[in-house]
Design an enzyme around this catalytic site. Structure first.
Site, PDB file in Angstrom:
ATOM      1  N   PHE A 129       0.860  -1.177   0.000  1.00 28.10           N
ATOM      2  CA  PHE A 129       0.000   0.000   0.000  1.00 28.10           C
ATOM      3  C   PHE A 129       0.894   1.224   0.000  1.00 28.10           C
ATOM      4  O   PHE A 129       1.787   1.335   0.839  1.00 28.10           O
ATOM      5  CB  PHE A 129      -0.923   0.023   1.220  1.00 28.10           C
ATOM      6  CG  PHE A 129      -1.834   1.220   1.237  1.00 28.10           C
ATOM      7  CD1 PHE A 129      -2.922   1.287   0.373  1.00 28.10           C
ATOM      8  CD2 PHE A 129      -1.595   2.298   2.083  1.00 28.10           C
ATOM      9  CE1 PHE A 129      -3.756   2.404   0.357  1.00 28.10           C
ATOM     10  CE2 PHE A 129      -2.428   3.411   2.078  1.00 28.10           C
ATOM     11  CZ  PHE A 129      -3.510   3.457   1.209  1.00 28.10           C
ATOM     12  N   ASP A 215       9.076   2.603   1.417  1.00 25.61           N
ATOM     13  CA  ASP A 215       7.904   3.283   1.935  1.00 25.61           C
ATOM     14  C   ASP A 215       7.836   2.976   3.433  1.00 25.61           C
ATOM     15  O   ASP A 215       7.392   1.898   3.829  1.00 25.61           O
ATOM     16  CB  ASP A 215       6.650   2.797   1.199  1.00 25.61           C
ATOM     17  CG  ASP A 215       5.386   3.496   1.690  1.00 25.61           C
ATOM     18  OD1 ASP A 215       5.439   4.138   2.772  1.00 25.61           O
ATOM     19  OD2 ASP A 215       4.354   3.396   1.007  1.00 25.61           O
ATOM     20  N   LYS A 245       2.608   9.503   8.292  1.00 28.06           N
ATOM     21  CA  LYS A 245       1.855   9.039   9.463  1.00 28.06           C
ATOM     22  C   LYS A 245       2.350   9.609  10.799  1.00 28.06           C
ATOM     23  O   LYS A 245       1.918  10.679  11.173  1.00 28.06           O
ATOM     24  CB  LYS A 245       1.778   7.507   9.455  1.00 28.06           C
ATOM     25  CG  LYS A 245       0.866   7.014   8.307  1.00 28.06           C
ATOM     26  CD  LYS A 245       0.143   5.723   8.588  1.00 28.06           C
ATOM     27  CE  LYS A 245      -1.050   5.532   7.666  1.00 28.06           C
ATOM     28  NZ  LYS A 245      -0.732   4.920   6.365  1.00 28.06           N
TER      29      LYS A 245
HETATM   30  C1  LIG Z   1      -0.891   5.301   4.995  1.00 29.24           C
HETATM   31  C2  LIG Z   1       0.155   4.893   4.034  1.00 29.24           C
HETATM   32  C3  LIG Z   1       0.396   5.640   2.862  1.00 29.24           C
HETATM   33  C4  LIG Z   1      -0.459   6.801   2.442  1.00 29.24           C
HETATM   34  O1  LIG Z   1      -0.460   7.837   3.347  1.00 29.24           O
HETATM   35  P1  LIG Z   1      -1.591   8.988   3.248  1.00 29.24           P
HETATM   36  O2  LIG Z   1      -1.179   9.950   4.305  1.00 29.24           O
HETATM   37  O3  LIG Z   1      -2.902   8.323   3.508  1.00 29.24           O
HETATM   38  O4  LIG Z   1      -1.526   9.564   1.885  1.00 29.24           O
HETATM   39  C5  LIG Z   1       1.442   5.252   2.065  1.00 29.24           C
HETATM   40  N1  LIG Z   1       2.191   4.190   2.369  1.00 29.24           N
HETATM   41  C6  LIG Z   1       1.990   3.450   3.475  1.00 29.24           C
HETATM   42  C7  LIG Z   1       2.877   2.293   3.779  1.00 29.24           C
HETATM   43  C8  LIG Z   1       0.953   3.773   4.333  1.00 29.24           C
HETATM   44  O5  LIG Z   1       0.719   3.017   5.413  1.00 29.24           O
END
Ligand SMILES: *Cc1c(COP(=O)(O)O)cnc(C)c1O
Length: 398
Positions: A129, A215, A245
Site C-alpha cells: 500500500f 515506503d 503518518k
Molecule cells: C498510509 C500509508 C500511505 C499513504 O499515506 P496517506 O497519508 O494516507 O496519503 C502510504 N504508504 C503506506 C505504507 C501507508 O501506510
C-alpha cells in the site's frame, strides 16, 4: 449521520469525542483502548502535552507561508531527519501519498538527468500500500484500488515478494528506474520482510543502477522500535524513503528523504507544494520527532512490543480456532484471523478495544508507542473477551 459526505468509508458506528494517551472516548462517554492510534499516526498517543504545547505556541505565531520564503522549522526538521538516517536531503509534503509521489518523481528525474530517460519502470509488490494518488495506486497495484480509474499508468511493474528470480530479472532490465517496497507491509497484513530479502534487493539495485525506495510511511517513526524499520538491518539502506503518518504525531505532514545523489534531478521548479513544510506542521513534527527519537521512547516501544507479542501469542494458542498467526514487527502487529476480520473488529470494539483491519484477513494492532504494560495487558484481556464472543457466534451459527 449526514449524506453530505462521499461514501468512500465504511465507518464504525462510533462518534469520537476526545482522547488521552492510549484512550479514545466517544460522544456517549465510552472509553476505548486505542490500538489504531489514528491509523499509526498518533505514536505518542492522544493529547500529548509536548505536542499540544508546540501546536498552540506556533498557532499564535505563524501558520503558513509560501515556500518562496525560508521556513526555519524545515531546516530544523530536515537536519534531524538526515542526522538520524541514510538521507542527505528532504522534501516536505502533507501526507504519505505525497511523500511517495515525490519519491517516484525523484527516481525518474535521477535517470532523466543521468541521460537515461528510458529508465521509467517502477517495480512494486503485491500486498503493498502506497497511498491513493494515481502514482501510489499504480505502484501498489491493488486491483480494487485501480479499478474504474481509467488505464493503468505506464511504467509500473508488479511482482510478488517471493518471486526471487522475477525480481532479479526485473531489476536488471535497462528500463527499470526504481524498486519500491515497505520494509514491513502495513495495510497488506503486517508482513515483515527479512533483512536478507532487503539486503539482496539492495545489492541487486546497486549492481544495476536502480534506485531503492522504501515506503516507511507506516513502519517508520519508531513503530517497530527503531526510528525506521530498515535500521534493524545492516547494509539495507535505501536511496529514497517516504515517511509520514507518525511524523507529525497525528498532525498531517509527510517527507521524502533521499541521498544527495538520488535527489540530483530535483532542481528548482521541478517539484513543490503549497502547504508542504508549513510552520505549523514543522513545529509539531519537530516536537514529535524529539519525543519519538528519544532512546527511552524507542526502548519502551520495543519492550511493549515484546510484551504484547508474548500475550498475543498466548491468546492465539488458546484460540487456535480464531487466530492462526501473530506477525509483523514491533508495534505493527497483525493477527491473521479465521473469522472475518471486519466482524472481529466490531466485536473488539464492543469489548472496548479498537483494532484496524488489514489484508489477508488480518486485524492490525498499531497502539501508540507510549502504551503502558498495564494497558497492553488490558488490551489483550479485552481481545480475549472478543474472542469468547466470536466463539459464541460461531457456535450459534453451527
Ligand atoms: C498510509 C500509508 C500511505 C499513504 O499515506 P496517506 O497519508 O494516507 O496519503 C502510504 N504508504 C503506506 C505504507 C501507508 O501506510
Amino acid at each position: 449521520m449526514t449524506d453530505a459526505l462521499m461514501g468512500v468509508y465504511n465507518r464504525a458506528p462510533l462518534a469520537v469525542s476526545h482522547g488521552n494517551g492510549a484512550w479514545l472516548h466517544d460522544i456517549d462517554g465510552r472509553a476505548y483502548l486505542d490500538c489504531v492510534a489514528g491509523i499509526a499516526t498518533d505514536a505518542l498517543g492522544h493529547a500529548h502535552p509536548a505536542l499540544i504545547a508546540a501546536l498552540t505556541e506556533q498557532a499564535g505565531k505563524l501558520w503558513h507561508v509560501s515556500n518562496i520564503f525560508r521556513i526555519p522549522g524545515q531546516d530544523e526538521l530536515a537536519e534531524r531527519l538526515t542526522d538520524a538516517s541514510f538521507a542527505d536531503v528532504v522534501f516536505f509534503g502533507n501526507s504519505g501519498s505525497e511523500a511517495i509521489e515525490c519519491a517516484l518523481k525523484t527516481a525518474r528525474r535521477y535517470h532523466f538527468v543521468n541521460g537515461q530517460p528510458e529508465r521509467i519502470d517502477i517495480i512494486g509488490f503485491a500486498g503493498s500500500f502506497h497511498g491513493r494518488t494515481y502514482a501510489a495506486i499504480n505502484a501498489a497495484g491493488n486491483p480494487s484500488y485501480v479499478e474504474g480509474f481509467g488505464p493503468r499508468l505506464p511504467g509500473y511493474v508488479q511482482l510478488t515478494i517471493d518471486d526471487e528470480a522475477g525480481i532479479a530479472e526485473a531489476i536488471a532490465r535497462p528500463t527499470t528506474a526504481a524498486l519500491i517496497v515497505e520494509p514491513v507491509q502495513g495495510e497488506g497484513g503486517a508482513r515483515a520482510l527479512t533483512g536478507e530479502w532487503l539486503k539482496r534487493v539492495r545489492d541487486l539495485c546497486t549492481a544495476h543502477g536502480v534506485l531503492l525506495i522504501y515506503d516507511e510511511v507506516q513502519s517508520g517513526m519508531g513503530r517497530t522500535g527503531k526510528l525506521f524499520a530498515h535500521q534493524w538491518f545492516e547494509g539495507a539502506e535505501p536511496d529514497i524513503m517516504g515517511v509520514a503518518k507518525a511524523l507529525g504525531g497525528g498532525f498531517p505532514v509527510g517527507a521524502c528523504l533521499a541521498t544527495r545523489e538520488a535527489a540530483k534531478g530535483m532542481t528548482v521548479g521541478v517539484h513543490g507544494s503549497t502547504f508542504g513544510g508549513n510552520p505549523l506542521a514543522m513545529a509539531v513534527a519537530i516536537a514529535a520527532f524529539d519525543e519519538i527519537a528519544k532512546e527511552s521512547t524507542l526502548t519502551h516501544a520495543r519492550a511493549i512490543a515484546d510484551d504484547l507479542k508474548t500475550r498475543l501469542t498466548d491468546l492465539a494458542a488458546r484460540y487456535p480456532d480464531l487466530i492462526v498467526d501473530v506477525r509483523g514487527k514491533g508495534l505493527l502487529i497483525g493477527l491473521k484471523m479465521i473469522p472475518n476480520n471486519r466482524e472481529f473488529m466490531a466485536l473488539a470494539r464492543d469489548h472496548g478495544v479498537l483494532v484496524a483491519g488489514g489484508g489477508e484477513n488480518c486485524v492490525r494492532l498499531l497502539p501508540p508507542l507510549i502504551l503502558s504494560h498495564e494497558e497492553a495487558a488490558e488490551a489483550v484481556t479485552r481481545l480475549e473477551a472478543a474472542c469468547e464472543a466470536a466463539r459464541a457466534q460461531l457456535a450459534k451459527a453451527a
